[in-house]
Design an enzyme around this catalytic site. Structure first.
Site, PDB file in Angstrom:
ATOM      1  N   SER A 256       0.824  -1.212   0.000  1.00 44.55           N
ATOM      2  CA  SER A 256       0.000   0.000   0.000  1.00 44.55           C
ATOM      3  C   SER A 256       0.857   1.262   0.000  1.00 44.55           C
ATOM      4  CB  SER A 256      -0.900  -0.014   1.231  1.00 44.55           C
ATOM      5  OG  SER A 256      -1.639   1.174   1.283  1.00 44.55           O
ATOM      6  N   LYS A 257       0.391   2.274  -0.713  1.00 45.13           N
ATOM      7  CA  LYS A 257       1.098   3.558  -0.717  1.00 45.13           C
ATOM      8  C   LYS A 257       0.596   4.434   0.416  1.00 45.13           C
ATOM      9  CE  LYS A 257       3.085   3.975  -5.199  1.00 45.13           C
ATOM     10  NZ  LYS A 257       4.191   3.112  -4.775  1.00 45.13           N
TER      11      LYS A 257
END
Ligand code: GLU
Length: 495
Positions: A256-257
């Protein structure tokens, strides 16, 4: 190649927070440079002004410093190949862009965004691959230059081959072939005179004499265009190595960013500064990140920076993606904490305690640190373990916590009263306290665990706490007795 010619760079775009994926790329570059006694260069690729984030550079520089990844050339330290911020190099890109135009390897494009939008819609309707239709590709250069001189808005595009293949060798992935038919005449220079990533990146890697490019594998698709540019300029491209993807802890999907919440509500950090704030030791972060896609052998896990530098090699970087594992990082972090000398650990704990509102004196903390160093995995966990040492008054706690299993309030009262007598007279050292209180448990026919629980809760205000006798010694006779007295009163009031 002699080792002194090794020059690698970490080239982030300051568009957001410093993600651990970026930190892994920076670390691999750093280890590679240090291993070969080469140079580690930091270059800021800020040509995408729309996505520019004014906080990003600070997060990045602080993050690199926290991890100990000091750069030899770059912002704040300078160097012979500067400037190292791309928006300070715009005249350089202009010069090389004109070189491509003159050589017929690039062309002026006057298409407006409205026209491009129309082309795009047509392609969608006809279910064709989206992309630029090369409308301006064959404009006469003199004619185009006249339109530019008259002030017409333009971009510059690469004049890529229309067919054929291009093959290159990636150190980690081996041979990769792309077909030019899949490629676009990409924009190299935007209408505001700022280059795109591709043009600036290639020019800078060449001018900064970068020997190896180690970067995330999301950049693989840009390589044909980059190789075209190297060829067009007549330059030798650096050696390329694309690092494996980092996956979410589930092993599914790219990490995930953003910082999402786990099902239990915990925030899952992904930014370097979040790990720093939680008090993960940089040594543990570096050790953990080094193993995301690289290994020394099939079993060695715990390594210092010096060992990583000595052992790092591109040959042992895998191409398979690596899943992030928070538990493993916690394990590394706890392990690193336990190995630190008490003085060092204490010095690192003090700012975290201050942050939690605990003004601890170093002298006193030197006594307390040994009591918790086996129990914490991050520096920020310490405050909750030891706050009771620094309180004049304990916050109120549930009286029931004082009463051990299989005993009663009356028994608890006896335990506390006996403890009170003992603590009034006995010498305040670990062994004398332990001996006296254990002997008393025996006399009362209690297990030591039953005997110690009320005392522990009385002095700490909780059942889970550092080891009892050491705790009593640090608290001292006066405060220990005061708290035991308060616990006795609590029991008497409620039972
Ligand atoms: N500026 C690119 C980034 O943000 C650099 C890619 C590369 O290393 O070439 O990751």
């Amino acid at each position: 190649m002699t080792t002194s010619t090794i020059r690698v760079r970490y080239a982030p775009s300051p568009t957001g927070d410093f993600h651990v994926g970026g930190a892994r790329t920076a670390l691999f570059n750093y280890l590679f440079a240090r291993h070969h006694e080469g140079k580690f260069i930091l270059r800021i690729e800020d040509t995408d002004q729309k996505r520019y984030n004014p906080d990003a550079l600070g997060w990045l520089l602080n993050g690199l410093r926290y991890l100990g990844l000091n750069w030899d050339e770059g912002p704040e330290v300078g160097g012979e190949y500067g400037p190292y911020v791309q928006t300070e190099r715009l005249d350089i890109y202009q010069k090389y862009c004109h070189q491509l135009l003159d050589a017929g390897q690039a062309y002026y494009c006057f298409c407006t965004s409205e026209r491009l939008e129309k082309v795009h819609q047509e392609q969608e309707k006809k279910k064709l691959l989206p992309g630029y239709d090369r409308y301006c590709r064959d404009l006469d250069l003199n004619e185009a230059a006249e339109r530019v001189a008259k002030g017409e808005s333009f971009t510059v595009r690469a004049k890529l081959p229309i067919e054929g293949d291009i093959t290159f060798y990636d150190t980690i992935r081996g041979e990769i072939t792309f077909s030019y038919t899949m490629l676009q005449d990409a924009v190299l220079m935007k209408s505001d005179g700022i280059p795109t990533y591709h043009l600036a990146n290639v020019i800078d890697d060449h001018l900064m004499e970068i020997s190896h490019i180690l970067r995330g594998d999301e950049w693989i698709n840009s390589i044909p265009l980059h190789l075209f540019l190297y060829q067009a300029f007549g330059w030798q491209p650096p050696i390329m190595a694309h690092l494996p993807l980092i996956l979410n802890p589930t092993g599914k999907g790219k990490m995930s960013k953003r910082e999402d919440r786990a099902p239990d509500g915990r925030l899952l950090p992904v930014f370097v500064r979040s790990f720093e704030k939680k008090g993960y030791l940089p040594e543990a972060m570096v050790n953990y990140l080094a193993l995301l896609g690289w290994s020394y052998d099939d079993h060695t896990e715990i390594m210092t920076m010096a060992e990583l530098i000595e052992r790092f090699s591109l040959e042992r970087v895998k191409s398979a993606p690596a899943a992030w594992n928070y538990e493993k990082l916690d394990y590394f972090s706890g392990d690193t904490i336990r190995r630190l000398p008490i003085e060092d650990l204490t010095d690192r704990l003090l700012p975290f305690l201050a942050e939690a509102g605990i003004q601890a004196k170093r002298e006193k903390m030197l006594l307390i640190t040994p009591l918790i160093r086996e129990r914490i995995k991050t520096l920020s966990e310490a405050a909750a373990w030891i706050d009771f040492f620094f309180m004049a008054e304990l916050p109120s706690y549930d009286t029931a916590l004082l009463i051990p299993k299989k005993t009663t309030a009356a028994v608890t009262l006896t335990i506390l009263e006996r403890a009170q007598q003992i603590l009034t007279t006995v010498e305040f050292t670990h062994d004398t306290l332990e001996n006296a209180l254990s002997a008393e448990a025996n006399k009362l026919g209690l297990k030591t665990g039953q005997m110690f629980q009320p005392i522990r809760v009385a002095v700490c205000g909780r059942t889970v706490a550092p080891p009892l006798f050491e705790t009593l010694v640090v608290l001292g006779r006066e405060l220990s007795l005061k708290r035991i007295g308060q616990a006795i009163a609590k029991i008497r009031n409620t039972h």
